[in-house]
Scaffold this motif. Structure first.
Motif, PDB file in Angstrom:
ATOM      1  N   MET A   1       0.826  -1.205   0.000  1.00 47.87           N
ATOM      2  CA  MET A   1       0.000   0.000   0.000  1.00 47.87           C
ATOM      3  C   MET A   1       0.860   1.255   0.000  1.00 47.87           C
ATOM      4  SD  MET A   1      -3.004  -1.119  -0.239  1.00 47.87           S
ATOM      5  CE  MET A   1      -3.905   0.401  -0.027  1.00 47.87           C
ATOM      6  N   ASN A  47      -7.156 -12.964  -2.078  1.00 43.23           N
ATOM      7  CA  ASN A  47      -6.359 -11.760  -1.842  1.00 43.23           C
ATOM      8  C   ASN A  47      -5.246 -12.131  -0.867  1.00 43.23           C
ATOM      9  OD1 ASN A  47      -6.015  -8.858  -2.171  1.00 43.23           O
ATOM     10  ND2 ASN A  47      -6.607  -8.695  -0.012  1.00 43.23           N
ATOM     11  N   THR A  58      -3.785  -9.422   3.085  1.00 46.10           N
ATOM     12  CA  THR A  58      -5.063  -8.826   3.479  1.00 46.10           C
ATOM     13  C   THR A  58      -4.946  -8.069   4.798  1.00 46.10           C
ATOM     14  OG1 THR A  58      -6.301 -10.531   2.321  1.00 46.10           O
ATOM     15  CG2 THR A  58      -7.446  -9.383   4.092  1.00 46.10           C
ATOM     16  N   TYR A  59      -5.477  -6.860   4.789  1.00 47.10           N
ATOM     17  CA  TYR A  59      -5.371  -6.006   5.979  1.00 47.10           C
ATOM     18  C   TYR A  59      -6.589  -6.106   6.892  1.00 47.10           C
ATOM     19  CZ  TYR A  59      -1.342  -3.402   4.219  1.00 47.10           C
ATOM     20  OH  TYR A  59      -0.104  -3.050   3.794  1.00 47.10           O
ATOM     21  N   PHE A  78      -7.969  -3.227   9.619  1.00 53.49           N
ATOM     22  CA  PHE A  78      -7.631  -1.836   9.863  1.00 53.49           C
ATOM     23  C   PHE A  78      -7.987  -1.393  11.277  1.00 53.49           C
ATOM     24  CE2 PHE A  78      -8.432  -2.390   5.382  1.00 53.49           C
ATOM     25  CZ  PHE A  78      -7.355  -1.751   4.793  1.00 53.49           C
ATOM     26  N   ARG A 101     -14.387 -10.028   7.189  1.00 55.23           N
ATOM     27  CA  ARG A 101     -14.106  -9.641   5.807  1.00 55.23           C
ATOM     28  C   ARG A 101     -12.720 -10.129   5.384  1.00 55.23           C
ATOM     29  NH1 ARG A 101     -14.132  -3.371   4.996  1.00 55.23           N
ATOM     30  NH2 ARG A 101     -12.371  -3.609   6.419  1.00 55.23           N
ATOM     31  N   ALA A 102     -11.748  -9.970   6.298  1.00 54.63           N
ATOM     32  CA  ALA A 102     -10.391 -10.400   5.967  1.00 54.63           C
ATOM     33  C   ALA A 102     -10.325 -11.915   5.783  1.00 54.63           C
ATOM     34  CB  ALA A 102      -9.419  -9.953   7.062  1.00 54.63           C
ATOM     35  N   ARG A 139      -8.572   3.163   0.328  1.00 56.02           N
ATOM     36  CA  ARG A 139      -7.381   2.314   0.522  1.00 56.02           C
ATOM     37  C   ARG A 139      -7.812   0.880   0.867  1.00 56.02           C
ATOM     38  NH1 ARG A 139      -5.245   5.469  -2.035  1.00 56.02           N
ATOM     39  NH2 ARG A 139      -4.209   7.368  -1.329  1.00 56.02           N
ATOM     40  N   GLN A 184      -8.620  -0.797  -2.301  1.00 54.37           N
ATOM     41  CA  GLN A 184      -7.391  -1.159  -3.021  1.00 54.37           C
ATOM     42  C   GLN A 184      -6.727  -2.365  -2.385  1.00 54.37           C
ATOM     43  OE1 GLN A 184      -5.368   2.655  -2.721  1.00 54.37           O
ATOM     44  NE2 GLN A 184      -5.655   3.007  -4.910  1.00 54.37           N
ATOM     45  N   SER A 185      -6.724  -2.394  -1.032  1.00 54.70           N
ATOM     46  CA  SER A 185      -5.994  -3.462  -0.357  1.00 54.70           C
ATOM     47  C   SER A 185      -6.665  -4.819  -0.578  1.00 54.70           C
ATOM     48  CB  SER A 185      -5.877  -3.171   1.144  1.00 54.70           C
ATOM     49  OG  SER A 185      -7.071  -3.528   1.812  1.00 54.70           O
ATOM     50  N   PHE A 186      -7.958  -4.797  -0.928  1.00 53.83           N
ATOM     51  CA  PHE A 186      -8.627  -6.063  -1.242  1.00 53.83           C
ATOM     52  C   PHE A 186      -8.637  -6.335  -2.743  1.00 53.83           C
ATOM     53  CE2 PHE A 186     -10.191  -5.773   3.091  1.00 53.83           C
ATOM     54  CZ  PHE A 186     -10.178  -7.104   3.482  1.00 53.83           C
ATOM     55  N   GLY A 187      -7.880  -5.527  -3.486  1.00 53.01           N
ATOM     56  CA  GLY A 187      -7.731  -5.786  -4.918  1.00 53.01           C
ATOM     57  C   GLY A 187      -8.936  -5.391  -5.755  1.00 53.01           C
TER      58      GLY A 187
END
Lengths: 263, 263
Positions: free
Chosen positions: A55, A75, A78-79, A81, A145-146, B166, B169-172
């Protein structure tokens, strides 16, 4: 998850304008293990996490992935947050479905959403709006979600620091169980040393700005054995605090510096 | 040393006005009744300001003769087409301004230069360009609606949390997915409040354009009634415009409630 993903950082450095926030970080996040980044505020640990997941572009150095990714992984990096980053106009189920749309069929998507909501104890809240949930529940949605994209590597950016102490303690145990169960490579950023010793297999201590690796501590006990009050963990926590105390005090005097994935 | 004795005085409360629907309706009905009573008592010269009963009678005659629908349908279709044209192009341009560095400054320069022109002043030009028929009226409306829509949309896009983008984006998610699923819904509250502004601008321009060159439409009807000193019909037309404005505002309220349930 036999092989797993390894994340290798080689001499990574980063600067915002003229201010160096990270310097010469070489580090490996081992497959299936939890690497915790700790350090005083402003040491660049969130910046480092942003770089690890692609990122942020590092000013110097490289980050490489090595290893095999499960075929159903949507993915790899994977973040999770700090501020949850949920879409307020989507329900809990809709927020999880967001990252599956266009990649899974409608039926597979519904199954996957149901599965991860059950895993995170959110089944009854599938149709709720994020604003109707407590902070702890919102972060459960973030975790659900992640997990829904079957990540090879979870990058967790202070996922508990927006929550109150009681919620934090409860979620921390859940995280330990979920991480252990999913077997992903995990990088966990925190400023809370109790979280670090509860979750970390390797704890990377960063110095204050510019962030450099000061020490790497290993804890080999499996996460499922660890309890919040364990004597060895408490001792480890105290030792870590001794390491970063002076830096934290100095960083406090310098004032904070923003260095977020979202910055 | 001064002393404090007795109960602590209450000093909170207030600053929380409540809406009372019955008071709103009663005020309007009361004013109309007062108006009618004053006219019946001879306190208002009815040639200059006809009483509500005469206006109601005129509206009734217009309805049964089919005259009302002839003018109303012409006005409504111009309003709908002109407003939709301006809104669609306005939202597209606003999103482009909000997301693209290449388009932002050029488009905003054009918008800023053209926005302050009173659009009524352009009607003669539009008549030269598009003819005296529907073209000039639609162009006036579309133009008048376009600029405030661009400004409202661009402002809404600017206010969409970068953290959510963001996250996408981080999940593509693709740029298109981020625009459609994160940016557009995030800007929707601002776009909808822009609708309130643009719908009233559209009604003003509709009437003005119809007064300059049209034989059908509420604007043309009001103008010709005025030329004939037919104040009953003139006021009937004005009442129609008020009803039109209220209806449009009500529809926008409905849209807000349906689309912004998550708030």
């Amino acid at each position: 998850m036999t092989a797993g993903l390894r994340l290798v950082l080689d001499k990574v450095g980063h600067a915002y304008d003229d201010m160096t926030v990270l310097d010469d970080i070489s580090l490996t996040a081992e497959p299936g293990r939890v690497t915790v980044l700790v350090g005083p505020s402003g040491c660049g640990k969130s910046t480092l996490l942003g770089i690890m997941g692609g990122m942020l572009a590092p000013t110097t150095g490289t980050v490489c992935c090595q290893g095999e990714v499960a075929p159903d992984c949507l993915n790899p990096l994977t973040y999770v947050f700090q501020d949850f980053a949920l879409l307020p106009w989507r329900s809990v189920a809709g927020n999880v479905a967001l990252v599956l749309e266009g990649r899974l069929s409608r039926a597979e998507r519904a199954d996957r959403v149901r599965e991860v909501l059950a895993l995170t104890g959110l089944t009854a809240f599938a149709d709720a709006w994020p604003r109707q949930l407590s902070g702890g529940m919102r972060q459960r949605v973030g975790i659900a979600r992640a997990l829904a994209v079957r990540p090879a590597c979870l990058l967790m950016d202070e996922p508990l620091s927006a929550l109150d102490a009681q919620t934090r303690a409860l979620l921390l145990d859940d995280f330990a169980a979920l991480i252990e169960r999913s077997g992903t490579t995990t990088v966990y950023v925190t400023h809370n040393l109790a979280e670090a010793v509860r979750l970390g297999h390797r704890i990377v201590v960063l110095s204050r700005r510019p962030g450099r690796i000061r020490e790497i501590v290993s804890i080999d006990r499996p996460l499922s054995d660890r309890r919040a009050g364990d004597a060895d963990l408490a001792a480890m926590e105290a030792a870590l605090w001794d390491m970063i105390r002076d830096d934290a005090a100095a960083a406090e005097r310098d004032g904070p510096v923003s260095g977020h994935v979202s910055a | 040393m001064p002393r404090l004795d007795g109960p602590v005085p209450f000093r909170g409360g207030g600053f929380a006005p409540q809406s009372r629907a019955w008071a709103a309706a009663a005020t309007l009905l009361g004013l109309i009744a007062l108006w009618q009573a004053a006219a019946s008592a001879g306190a208002i010269p009815t040639l200059f300001l006809p009483p509500p009963a005469a206006i109601a009678r005129a509206l009734w005659h217009l309805t049964v003769s089919g005259e009302l629908w002839k003018h109303l349908s012409a006005s409504l279709s111009r309003l709908a087409v002109g407003w939709v044209l301006g809104t669609v192009f306005g939202i597209l341009t606003g999103i482009a301004v909000g997301l693209s560095s290449a388009l932002r400054s050029p488009a905003m320069a054009v918008v800023s230069a053209l926005f302050p022109i009173p659009k009524i002043a352009l009607v003669p030009l539009f008549i030269i360009w598009f003819g005296i028929g529907e073209g000039s009226k639609l162009a006036t409306l579309g133009f008048g609606v376009f600029f405030p829509t661009v400004i409202a949309t661009a402002g809404g896009v600017d206010n969409v949390s970068r953290g959510l983008i963001r996250m996408g984006q981080s999940f593509g998610l693709s740029t298109w997915e981020i625009t459609r699923k994160i940016v557009l819904p995030g800007a929707l509250p601002a776009i909808l409040s822009g609708f309130r502004v643009t719908s009233s601008i559209a009604i003003v321009l509709l009437v003005a354009a119809e007064m300059i060159g049209a034989d059908r439409g509420i604007g043309a009807f009001v103008l010709s009634a005025g030329n004939l000193y037919d104040t009953d019909n003139l006021l009937a037309g004005i009442v129609l415009l008020s009803a039109l404005g209220l209806t449009v505002a009500w529809l926008i309220g409905l849209a807000e409630r349906a689309l912004l349930r998550w708030r």
